[in-house]
Design an enzyme around this catalytic site. Structure first.
Site, PDB file in Angstrom:
ATOM      1  N   LYS A 116       0.823  -1.209   0.000  1.00 66.76           N
ATOM      2  CA  LYS A 116       0.000   0.000   0.000  1.00 66.76           C
ATOM      3  C   LYS A 116       0.862   1.266   0.000  1.00 66.76           C
ATOM      4  CE  LYS A 116      -3.687  -2.163   2.737  1.00 66.76           C
ATOM      5  NZ  LYS A 116      -4.713  -2.689   1.873  1.00 66.76           N
ATOM      6  N   GLU A 200      -2.786   6.999   8.026  1.00 68.69           N
ATOM      7  CA  GLU A 200      -3.707   7.816   7.224  1.00 68.69           C
ATOM      8  C   GLU A 200      -4.664   8.552   8.130  1.00 68.69           C
ATOM      9  OE1 GLU A 200      -4.389   4.989   3.326  1.00 68.69           O
ATOM     10  OE2 GLU A 200      -6.045   5.330   4.698  1.00 68.69           O
ATOM     11  N   HIS A 235     -14.249  -4.446   8.437  1.00 67.19           N
ATOM     12  CA  HIS A 235     -13.602  -3.903   7.234  1.00 67.19           C
ATOM     13  C   HIS A 235     -13.697  -4.848   6.056  1.00 67.19           C
ATOM     14  CE1 HIS A 235     -12.092  -0.554   9.504  1.00 67.19           C
ATOM     15  NE2 HIS A 235     -11.424  -1.345  10.317  1.00 67.19           N
ATOM     16  N   ARG A 300      -6.584  -7.938  -9.627  1.00 65.35           N
ATOM     17  CA  ARG A 300      -7.231  -9.223  -9.921  1.00 65.35           C
ATOM     18  C   ARG A 300      -8.711  -8.983 -10.147  1.00 65.35           C
ATOM     19  NH1 ARG A 300      -9.927  -9.410  -4.915  1.00 65.35           N
ATOM     20  NH2 ARG A 300      -8.683  -8.650  -3.200  1.00 65.35           N
TER      21      ARG A 300
HETATM   22  P1  ADP Z   1      -7.772  -4.125   2.529  1.00 66.37           P
HETATM   23  O1  ADP Z   1      -6.504  -4.359   1.788  1.00 66.37           O
HETATM   24  O2  ADP Z   1      -7.846  -4.891   3.791  1.00 66.37           O
HETATM   25  O3  ADP Z   1      -8.968  -4.263   1.636  1.00 66.37           O
HETATM   26  P2  ADP Z   1      -8.222  -1.232   2.412  1.00 66.37           P
HETATM   27  O4  ADP Z   1      -7.126  -0.241   2.469  1.00 66.37           O
HETATM   28  O5  ADP Z   1      -8.838  -1.467   1.090  1.00 66.37           O
HETATM   29  O6  ADP Z   1      -7.691  -2.600   3.004  1.00 66.37           O
HETATM   30  O7  ADP Z   1      -9.340  -0.804   3.478  1.00 66.37           O
HETATM   31  C1  ADP Z   1     -10.381  -1.672   3.821  1.00 66.37           C
HETATM   32  C2  ADP Z   1     -11.536  -0.886   4.458  1.00 66.37           C
HETATM   33  O8  ADP Z   1     -11.105  -0.150   5.619  1.00 66.37           O
HETATM   34  C3  ADP Z   1     -12.153   0.174   3.579  1.00 66.37           C
HETATM   35  O9  ADP Z   1     -13.117  -0.365   2.700  1.00 66.37           O
HETATM   36  C4  ADP Z   1     -12.750   1.127   4.592  1.00 66.37           C
HETATM   37  O10 ADP Z   1     -13.956   0.622   5.107  1.00 66.37           O
HETATM   38  C5  ADP Z   1     -11.741   1.116   5.708  1.00 66.37           C
HETATM   39  N1  ADP Z   1     -10.756   2.197   5.549  1.00 66.37           N
HETATM   40  C6  ADP Z   1      -9.594   2.118   4.891  1.00 66.37           C
HETATM   41  N2  ADP Z   1      -8.924   3.280   4.922  1.00 66.37           N
HETATM   42  C7  ADP Z   1      -9.682   4.141   5.636  1.00 66.37           C
HETATM   43  C8  ADP Z   1      -9.533   5.518   6.060  1.00 66.37           C
HETATM   44  N3  ADP Z   1      -8.444   6.239   5.763  1.00 66.37           N
HETATM   45  N4  ADP Z   1     -10.521   6.069   6.794  1.00 66.37           N
HETATM   46  C9  ADP Z   1     -11.629   5.352   7.119  1.00 66.37           C
HETATM   47  N5  ADP Z   1     -11.812   4.070   6.775  1.00 66.37           N
HETATM   48  C10 ADP Z   1     -10.861   3.457   6.044  1.00 66.37           C
HETATM   49  P1  ADP Z   2     -12.175  -8.441  -1.709  1.00 59.39           P
HETATM   50  O1  ADP Z   2     -11.642  -7.024  -1.555  1.00 59.39           O
HETATM   51  O2  ADP Z   2     -12.438  -8.779  -3.146  1.00 59.39           O
HETATM   52  O3  ADP Z   2     -13.272  -8.787  -0.790  1.00 59.39           O
HETATM   53  P2  ADP Z   2     -10.340 -10.047   0.005  1.00 59.39           P
HETATM   54  O4  ADP Z   2      -8.979  -9.505   0.222  1.00 59.39           O
HETATM   55  O5  ADP Z   2     -11.280 -10.068   1.141  1.00 59.39           O
HETATM   56  O6  ADP Z   2     -10.941  -9.362  -1.313  1.00 59.39           O
HETATM   57  O7  ADP Z   2     -10.135 -11.531  -0.512  1.00 59.39           O
HETATM   58  C1  ADP Z   2     -10.712 -11.966  -1.682  1.00 59.39           C
HETATM   59  C2  ADP Z   2     -11.153 -13.386  -1.549  1.00 59.39           C
HETATM   60  O8  ADP Z   2     -10.029 -14.226  -1.696  1.00 59.39           O
HETATM   61  C3  ADP Z   2     -11.778 -13.803  -0.246  1.00 59.39           C
HETATM   62  O9  ADP Z   2     -13.133 -13.548  -0.143  1.00 59.39           O
HETATM   63  C4  ADP Z   2     -11.503 -15.277  -0.276  1.00 59.39           C
HETATM   64  O10 ADP Z   2     -12.542 -15.970  -0.912  1.00 59.39           O
HETATM   65  C5  ADP Z   2     -10.247 -15.426  -1.064  1.00 59.39           C
HETATM   66  N1  ADP Z   2      -9.111 -15.714  -0.195  1.00 59.39           N
HETATM   67  C6  ADP Z   2      -8.153 -14.858   0.155  1.00 59.39           C
HETATM   68  N2  ADP Z   2      -7.233 -15.451   0.930  1.00 59.39           N
HETATM   69  C7  ADP Z   2      -7.644 -16.707   1.115  1.00 59.39           C
HETATM   70  C8  ADP Z   2      -7.128 -17.821   1.843  1.00 59.39           C
HETATM   71  N3  ADP Z   2      -6.012 -17.753   2.553  1.00 59.39           N
HETATM   72  N4  ADP Z   2      -7.823 -18.960   1.811  1.00 59.39           N
HETATM   73  C9  ADP Z   2      -8.949 -19.045   1.102  1.00 59.39           C
HETATM   74  N5  ADP Z   2      -9.466 -18.035   0.386  1.00 59.39           N
HETATM   75  C10 ADP Z   2      -8.829 -16.879   0.385  1.00 59.39           C
END
Ligand code: ADP
Ligand code: ADP
Ligand code: MG
Length: 670
Positions: A116, A200, A235, A300
């Site tokens: 990130k 952040e 989240h 992806r």
């Molecule tokens: P991940 O890789 O786990 O998906 P993200 O950076 O996409 O992580 O953040 C996941 C979620 O966390 C976001 O969809 C949002 O709900 C919350 N989030 C992330 N960054 C912020 C922020 N700066 N302020 C408030 N909520 C946040």
């Molecule tokens: P998204 O932002 O699309 O929700 P996630 O980071 O939550 O993405 O992960 C995407 C999907 O990948 C999950 O819902 C899950 O089905 C699959 N996944 C990720 N890591 C694993 C794991 N270690 N074992 C099984 N499935 C996984």
């Protein structure tokens, strides 16, 4: 176009990729672990290769074996799905080295967007708006604290290598920063092997809006509009929809163009998603004041891609296959448009009332919405399971995705509720009823969306009981009597009404409902049945079985059409307003969910011990966190059920434990 591809994934996404491949006339190769030997995705492909043991590490992440399987079966390309190897640049590179096409972006783009912090530095250079924050390489805790103070609280500490909602800590005030940083780093090193963090600004009441992008090898990049994924728990996304409610053409275009700029900055090819956090300083009704900031790019296909397919009429997997085989994008930006509204609900094996604790078990009953209730193409179920399959602890807890399309948001919402109401799952706890309650909240139905929707509406989301004890008992009695009549009609010598005497007969049925014993008294009168539930008034009970197996129950002035599945002593009652279960008491089986039985603290599910916060001899207070376990991509805190003293700690961090295994022993200290 390819002739044969290998799908390096499992579950619903492997089935979904196979479906498009089949439609396009491609042959498919599945890979599978021991646990998945007979899984639906294996049957969905033309060939299948075993790649190892149950845990992803032993099988779906064994990339050399997967590449060997592709070579051995003559597959030309590998589709990684999502999760597993989909964002692994080494795997993408290894595919190329082996002469296989990786159906995804170039390895360099995966790397650029993988962390990130680094991706933010790149996005800054490409002038994509960022959340105010610090994403530098210097990780000195004092510097991080200073940056947090400068950004202003609350702040969010994020593991740079994080994903799946893990590795994030919100910090309310300066004094809490150091402790939160420690705990975030600990989780980051445990989960991702990398403890670098970024800081952040914590955006208040934000929305999560993401843009689907697509690039090809000819330099074209388009955006396929947005998805709103604001409804989250831990989240992680729960409901996803497209288009985003309240979106204006101008904001859509600005966000779309920013996403395309982000993709171009890393020479992106294939399907990708640029996630934005959106601030709504003017509240829910002022889209013109919304400000969007880049959060991360997922390199992806995403879980929620079907809503984009539903509003664009496109098949994104087909686009992936075409682009990977060198074809240009099928459509240009000005040829794309939005039709209607789509919503996806993730049906998970979990218990919303226990902080969404993942559940495991066997899908004894698994029935999907009847196609006959809906127009074709308006309701889609993507799943990787069949009735009788197990939801195991080895993989994540998603059972299925329900995707509906409607001409308007209101229509889509209504259809989603109707489709959820038709889901019949027995044997594994699910969030189906919870999802229906979320749909019914004023916040969701009126599109007042932000990531705090679930906590804000908590009062109406948890431990609701739309069926109620009276109707649950009436349904259970109806089911029991009907089952007895069936048995009798098959066996003329059985006499289930043998307790009847002097014209009026009564019987007592001991039940348990919502953890409480309930006595039901049934009387057979000349003009029908009379039922008394607990201390309530006796009232007439009438029921009739419908040809589809549902029972039309009338009791005490109420009517409910239910479907009841009896498994052992437990009856699962599905009504139109919700579902519940009721148990016959005499043969009660104790569930293993209860964490505490006396002084024993047991694992609520199979998983790994992440940390143990106490030692033998420690005094603990009720509710204090004792240990943390990880299973199905989530952490679970084991808390003390009462005040006491730790007698013994039976497992250490890193240990795998079985469901029900005793983790710690608590004594009274006397
Ligand atoms: P991940 O890789 O786990 O998906 P993200 O950076 O996409 O992580 O953040 C996941 C979620 O966390 C976001 O969809 C949002 O709900 C919350 N989030 C992330 N960054 C912020 C922020 N700066 N302020 C408030 N909520 C946040
Ligand atoms: P998204 O932002 O699309 O929700 P996630 O980071 O939550 O993405 O992960 C995407 C999907 O990948 C999950 O819902 C899950 O089905 C699959 N996944 C990720 N890591 C694993 C794991 N270690 N074992 C099984 N499935 C996984
Ligand atoms: Mg994300």
């Amino acid at each position: 176009m390819f002739k044969k591809i290998l799908i390096a994934n499992r579950g619903e996404i492997a089935c979904r990729v196979a479906a498009t491949a089949r439609r396009l006339g491609l042959k498919t190769v599945a890979v599978y672990s021991d646990a998945d030997a007979h899984a639906k995705h294996v049957m969905a492909c033309d060939e299948a290769v075993h790649v190892g043991g149950n845990s992803p590490k032993e099988s779906y992440l064994q990339w050399q074996r997967i590449i060997d399987a592709a070579k051995a079966t003559g597959a030309e390309a590998i589709h990684p799905g999502y999760g597993f190897l989909s964002e692994n640049e080494d795997f993408a590179q290894a595919c190329a080295k082996a002469g296989l096409v990786f159906i995804g972006p170039p390895a360099s783009a995966i790397k650029d967007m993988g962390l990130k912090a680094e991706s933010k530095r790149l996005m800054e250079a490409a002038q994509v708006p960022l959340v105010p924050g610090y994403h530098g390489a210097d990780q000195d805790p004092a510097l991080l604290q200073k940056e947090a103070d400068r950004i202003g609280y609350p702040v969010l500490i994020k593991a740079s290598a994080g994903g799946g909602g893990k590795g994030m800590r919100a910090v309310e005030k300066a004094a809490d920063f150091a402790a939160a940083l420690d705990s975030c780093k600990r989780e980051a090193i445990n989960s991702f092997g990398d403890d670098a963090v970024l800081v952040e600004k914590y955006v208040q009441r934000p929305r999560h809006i993401e843009i689907q992008v697509f690039g090809d090898t000819h330099g074209n990049v388009v955006y396929l509009f947005e998805r709103d994924c604001s409804v989250q728990r831990r989240h992680q996304k729960v409901l996803e929809e497209a288009p985003a409610p309240g979106m204006t053409e101008s904001l859509r275009q600005r966000m779309g163009e920013a996403a395309v700029a982000a993709a171009r900055a890393v020479k992106y090819v294939g399907a990708g998603t640029v996630e934005f956090i959106v601030e709504q300083p003017g509240g829910y009704d002022k889209p013109d004041e919304m400000k969007f900031y880049f959060m991360e790019m997922n390199t992806r296909l995403q879980v929620e891609h079907p809503v984009t397919e539903a509003i664009t009429g496109l098949d994104l997997v087909e686009w992936q296959l075409r682009v990977a085989s060198g074809e240009p994008l099928p459509l240009a930006q000005d040829e794309l448009d939005i039709q209607g509204h789509a919503i996806e609900a993730r049906i998970n094996a979990e218990n919303p009332d226990k902080n969404f604790l993942p559940a495991t078990g066997t899908l004894h009953v698994y029935r999907k919405p009847a196609a006959s209730s809906f127009e074709i193409d308006e309701v889609r179920v993507d799943d990787g399971v069949r009735e009788g399959d197990a939801i195991s602890p080895y993989y994540d807890s998603m059972i299925a995705k329900l995707i509906v399309w409607g001409a308007t948001r209101e229509e889509a919402l209504g259809k989603l509720d109707a489709a959820l109401a038709e889901m019949r799952i027995v044997g594994v706890q699910t969030n189906v009823q919870f999802l229906r309650r979320v749909l019914a909240t004023p916040s969701f139905s009126q599109a007042r969306l932000d990531t705090a929707l679930i906590p804000r509406e908590a009062d109406s989301l948890f431990k609701q009981d739309p069926i109620g004890v009276d109707m649950a008992v009436a349904s259970a009695v109806a089911q029991t009597v009907l089952a007895e009549q069936d048995a009798q009609s098959h066996d003329p010598f059985s006499r289930v009404d043998g307790f009847r005497s002097h014209g009026v007969a009564s019987r007592r049925i001991d039940l348990q409902y919502a953890g409480q014993p309930v006595v039901a008294k049934l009387r057979y009168l000349d003009d029908g049945l009379q039922l008394k539930v607990g201390e309530g008034e006796a009232a007439a009970l009438d029921f009739r079985r419908q040809p589809d197996g549902r029972i039309d129950v009338r009791y005490a002035g109420r009517r409910e059409v239910v479907q009841v599945f009896a498994r052992g002593e437990v009856m699962h009652v599905f009504g139109t307003q919700g579902a519940t279960l009721i148990t016959e008491l005499d043969v009660l089986t104790h569930s293993s969910e209860g964490v505490a039985e006396g002084g024993r603290l047991t694992a609520p599910m199979p998983g790994k011990v992440v940390s143990v916060a106490v030692r033998a001899g420690d005094k603990v207070r009720k509710g204090q966190a004792l240990a943390v376990m990880e299973a199905m991509k989530m952490e679970h805190t084991i808390a003390a059920p009462q005040d006491g003293v730790v007698d013994e700690v039976l497992y250490a961090p890193g240990d795998q434990v079985a469901e029900g295994a005793e983790l710690l022993r608590l004594g009274t200290g006397t």
